[in-house]
Design an enzyme around this catalytic site. Structure first.
Site, PDB file in Angstrom:
ATOM      1  N   GLU A   1      -9.388  -1.369   6.514  1.00 45.04           N
ATOM      2  CA  GLU A   1      -8.136  -1.653   6.965  1.00 45.04           C
ATOM      3  C   GLU A   1      -8.309  -1.626   9.074  1.00 45.04           C
ATOM      4  O   GLU A   1      -8.148  -2.849   9.227  1.00 45.04           O
ATOM      5  CB  GLU A   1      -6.890  -0.337   7.053  1.00 45.04           C
TER       6      GLU A   1
ATOM      7  N   SER B   1       5.229  -1.691   4.353  1.00 43.58           N
ATOM      8  CA  SER B   1       5.070  -3.062   4.536  1.00 43.58           C
ATOM      9  C   SER B   1       4.491  -3.850   3.404  1.00 43.58           C
ATOM     10  O   SER B   1       4.099  -3.717   2.411  1.00 43.58           O
ATOM     11  CB  SER B   1       4.471  -4.254   5.906  1.00 43.58           C
TER      12      SER B   1
ATOM     13  N   GLN C   1       1.076  -0.793   0.053  1.00 49.31           N
ATOM     14  CA  GLN C   1       0.509   0.224  -0.118  1.00 49.31           C
ATOM     15  C   GLN C   1       0.445   1.331   0.002  1.00 49.31           C
ATOM     16  O   GLN C   1       1.841   1.394   1.052  1.00 49.31           O
ATOM     17  CB  GLN C   1      -0.651  -0.094   1.052  1.00 49.31           C
TER      18      GLN C   1
ATOM     19  N   SER D   1       1.679   6.787   2.620  1.00 47.55           N
ATOM     20  CA  SER D   1       1.705   7.626   3.769  1.00 47.55           C
ATOM     21  C   SER D   1       3.137   8.199   2.635  1.00 47.55           C
ATOM     22  O   SER D   1       3.586   7.288   2.740  1.00 47.55           O
ATOM     23  CB  SER D   1       2.421   6.663   4.875  1.00 47.55           C
TER      24      SER D   1
ATOM     25  N   GLU E   1      -4.860   8.723  17.825  1.00 47.86           N
ATOM     26  CA  GLU E   1      -5.179  10.461  18.531  1.00 47.86           C
ATOM     27  C   GLU E   1      -5.829  10.399  17.784  1.00 47.86           C
ATOM     28  O   GLU E   1      -6.938  11.291  18.348  1.00 47.86           O
ATOM     29  CB  GLU E   1      -4.058  11.209  18.463  1.00 47.86           C
TER      30      GLU E   1
END
Lengths: 391, 368
Positions: free
Chosen positions: A228, A145, A110, A113, A361
């Site tokens: 996810e 990953s 994926q 990020s 968070e």
């Protein structure tokens, strides 16, 4: 439907005896029989049945000793790429990608990020420019990953910098064998390299590998991200399954390490682990009768907190042994295995549990805003074109 | 695995109960009653008995009850906790009824208790944990009357009937004592929890009827305390839910620094964490209720987990409710304090969380 599924599964087993059928051949036959993921459509590895019925198939196959597709190894493909392709892909894309994805012949990763876009994922800067029939992509991704084993990636990139950040993103399938794709291991706090940095330089992607509309990548990515979180909270565990069991076993085996303070903390954590397990069980029971609750977000938060508490407790419990570390060698594991290594590793790796797949968070914000209905934080970046955002 | 969801019948029971409580037991009425000479609400108790039939939920139908299970009783406790209702449900319908059903399941007292005609109370200190030794503060004399004292009994004030554990010639025994009996004193204590009063019970040669002796009496008291501790978790869940809901509603409305308070991330995260604990408390309370209802072999573990977890959650929810209401949370007129007081008292009732963790240590083989 249940008996029909059982019947179908037995027929598959009769026609492809797992004891003398090649593993991949068996998995392909299972996919073609619609028994891979029964809730997927006919022709795409499923039968359009309800999702919980998969358990019937899995039970029959496990009893017959049939090989599985190592779901943990190909989790990103199964849990994230597949539901997104199913919802947004063209017929051709579904036929091309889903079968080898499910059998594990093609591993997925994926590319979401970036160094400058983690929790604020929509701030991403990897650019995809229109070039003739396709797109050319330049940028850098991080925390990827399985990038070093992946054949394909799901990728989001900026296709229009002149509109606000959520609007100018497009979703693609990226060929990881393209020469412009460079994968570098990213060594982390534990010493191993479970993740990668991925550098994309002039990577060409045909327009047929776009998922969803141009500029609509953010909505498509929501499907991926929601799946996810479901995947993270979804497994049934027995009492004392996971980290709590490891610590409890150490406690039982090493009476000389016990102190009253650690005893109190262990019992508190044990109770919390049992409560988290029961919460997960409630979630599964709700899903089974078709009333999904918001407990899913709770599961990931609880899991992260518990794993950190328990792994920290274990290092302290071990005292002198807790000062040692099993191995700092740079390794490239295919799976994160919390129980296969020692306490220090668990302690360090668990630090990632409150960061990966949505930080605690951000999850708390989601709970506060979507479950409790509290007002959103004021946003200063919402209507600004991406290229005018300070960075 | 046990059923951790709510059945349709349970949800129906909940909604009729919630409607009745909204109507007959609003926070202002509870506050006013706390300061009156009659701290319990007899009219509400009658309504619970006659209109909803919940005072005898776990009593079989042939004895005038509803023949339901402890799962339904737990749902009632959730709603009574949400309303901080001043009724002796825990003392009568849970503790006393369980003791009576265990000791002598066909006793003639059961229909009267089930029908709500009279409330009953189990005469043990409210702080008694399920594993406590059989109470020895009341003795049976040679004439067969009771002498002694039991402190801090919950729900004894409005009770027409006391079930009194006592030590006699044959050891442990359980007696029934009428509230008006000669020699019986029931003295109200000034209680931390204004909505569930404690009383000290003194017995001086009180005539009593023996219900069970020896192992049967011990078993009755133990089962009552275990059931009480397990179902108290549902009341604690209800308290926590009210506190969370009320605080969230307030923070959506209240503005400071030009914004709704609820838009500040520091507060949102605190409430999200609290929500997470409430979600856990619901799973733990449901598991305990189901394990008790089905007589599961895992009931002791389920109760210890729920008691250890839910007590702390209710207290934290009530403390957050007071804090996040700011000055208003400190006032007498806002009901937050009623919930804080009940939550804190509940944390001590029927075994503290620490005590239940110690019990758990034995049950799951994690010795000190």
């Amino acid at each position: 439907m249940e008996s029909e599924l059982r019947e179908r599964t037995r027929r598959l087993l009769a026609e492809h005896d797992p004891s003398d059928t090649d593993r991949l051949d068996f998995l392909r036959a299972r996919f073609d029989a619609g028994l891979a993921w029964v809730h997927f459509p006919v022709g795409l590895g499923g039968l359009g049945a309800s999702r919980p019925l998969q358990a019937v198939v899995d039970e029959e196959l496990a009893a017959a000793g049939a090989p599985d597709n190592e779901p943990r190894r190909i989790g990103i493909g199964l849990g994230m790429a597949a539901p997104t392709i199913l919802r947004y892909g063209t017929e051709e894309q579904k036929r091309r990608f889903l079968r080898p994805l499910w059998t594990g012949e093609e591993v997925w990763c994926q590319l979401f990020s970036e160094p400058g876009a983690g929790s604020d994922l929509a701030a991403l800067g990897t650019r995809a420019r229109r070039e003739g029939e396709g797109w050319t992509v330049d940028g850098q991704k991080v925390w990827t990953s399985t990038a070093h084993t992946a054949r394909w990636a799901i990728l989001i990139a900026r296709t229009d910098p002149d509109v606000p950040k959520h609007r100018g993103i497009t979703y693609f399938v990226c060929d990881m064998t393209h020469p412009g794709v460079e994968v570098r291991p990213l060594r982390q706090i534990t010493g191993e390299a479970e993740f990668n940095e991925v550098f994309l330089t002039g990577v060409e992607i045909p327009d047929t590998h776009r998922l969803g509309g141009v500029g609509e990548g953010w909505q498509v990515a929501q499907t991926t991200l929601n799946n996810e979180r479901v995947a993270i909270g979804g497994q049934a565990t027995p009492r004392e399954g996971g980290m709590v069991g490891v610590v409890a076993e150490t406690w039982r085996a090493r009476p000389e390490l016990r102190t009253p303070d650690l005893h109190q903390r262990l019992l508190k954590a044990w109770v919390e682990a049992e409560v988290a397990r029961l919460t997960g069980e409630r979630l599964r029971q709700q899903l089974a009768v078709g009333q999904p609750g918001p407990e899913g977000a709770a599961m990931k938060l609880a899991f992260a907190r518990l794993a950190q508490e328990l792994s920290g407790l274990e290092v302290e419990l071990l005292g002198e042994d807790g000062l040692a570390y099993d191995d700092w060698t740079l390794r490239r594991p295919e799976l994160v295995d919390f129980t296969g290594r020692e306490a220090g590793y668990r302690y360090l790796r668990a630090k990632g549990n409150s960061i990966e797949g949505g930080t605690s968070e951000i999850l708390r914000n989601i709970v506060a805003e979507r479950v409790l209905g509290l007002p959103a934080e004021p946003r200063t970046d919402k209507d600004l074109p991406w290229k005018e955002l300070p960075r | 695995m046990s059923d951790l969801l709510y059945s349709e019948i349970e949800e129906e029971l909940r909604s009729s109960l919630r409607a009745l409580l909204a109507d007959r037991c609003p926070p202002a009425a509870v506050l006013a009653r706390c300061e009156s000479p009659e701290p319990y609400d007899p009219a509400l108790w009658r309504a619970l008995a006659r209109e909803l039939g919940v005072t005898g939920l776990q009593v079989p139908e042939e004895l005038g009850g509803a023949g339901a299970s402890l799962r339904e009783t737990a749902v009632v406790l959730e709603e009574l906790g949400r309303a901080a209702a001043p009724v002796p449900f825990l003392g009568s319908a849970v503790l006393a009824t369980t003791a009576l059903l265990t000791a002598c399941p066909e006793d003639a007292l059961l229909p009267r208790i089930a029908g709500g005609e009279r409330a009953a109370a189990l005469a043990v200190p409210f702080s008694t944990a399920p594993d406590a030794a059989f109470p020895a503060t009341v003795r049976v004399d040679s004439a067969g009357t009771l002498n002694g004292r039991v402190t801090s009994v919950a729900d004894a004030l409005p009770a027409g009937l006391l079930l009194v554990p006592a030590i006699g010639g044959q050891g442990a025994a359980l007696y029934a004592v009428e509230a008006g009996a000669a020699g019986l004193g029931i003295v109200r204590r000034t209680s931390l929890d204004l909505t569930r009063q404690l009383a000290d019970v003194t017995l001086n040669g009180v005539p009593a009827r023996r219900l069970a002796v020896g192992g049967a009496a011990e078993q009755a008291v133990r089962q009552a305390l275990l059931t009480g501790a397990g179902l108290l978790a549902s009341e604690q869940l209800g308290i926590a839910e009210w506190c969370l809901d009320t605080t969230v509603a307030y923070l959506k409305e209240r503005r400071q620094f030009g914004r709704a308070l609820g838009s500040f991330q520091a507060l949102k995260h605190r409430l999200a964490d609290l929500w997470l604990e409430v979600v856990g408390a619901r799973a733990a309370a449901r598991y305990a209720a189901d394990a008790l209802a089905t007589g599961s072999a895992d009931a002791a573990v389920g109760v210890a987990v729920a008691a250890a977890y839910c007590g702390a959650v209710a207290v934290r929810a009530a403390e957050e409710c007071v804090q996040l209401h700011g000055g208003i949370g400190m006032t007498w007129e806002h009901p937050a304090h009623l919930y804080l007081k009940r939550a804190k008292a509940d944390q001590i009732a029927l075994g503290t969380p620490g005590h239940h963790r110690t019990l758990l240590a034995e049950l799951v083989d994690l010795p000190a």
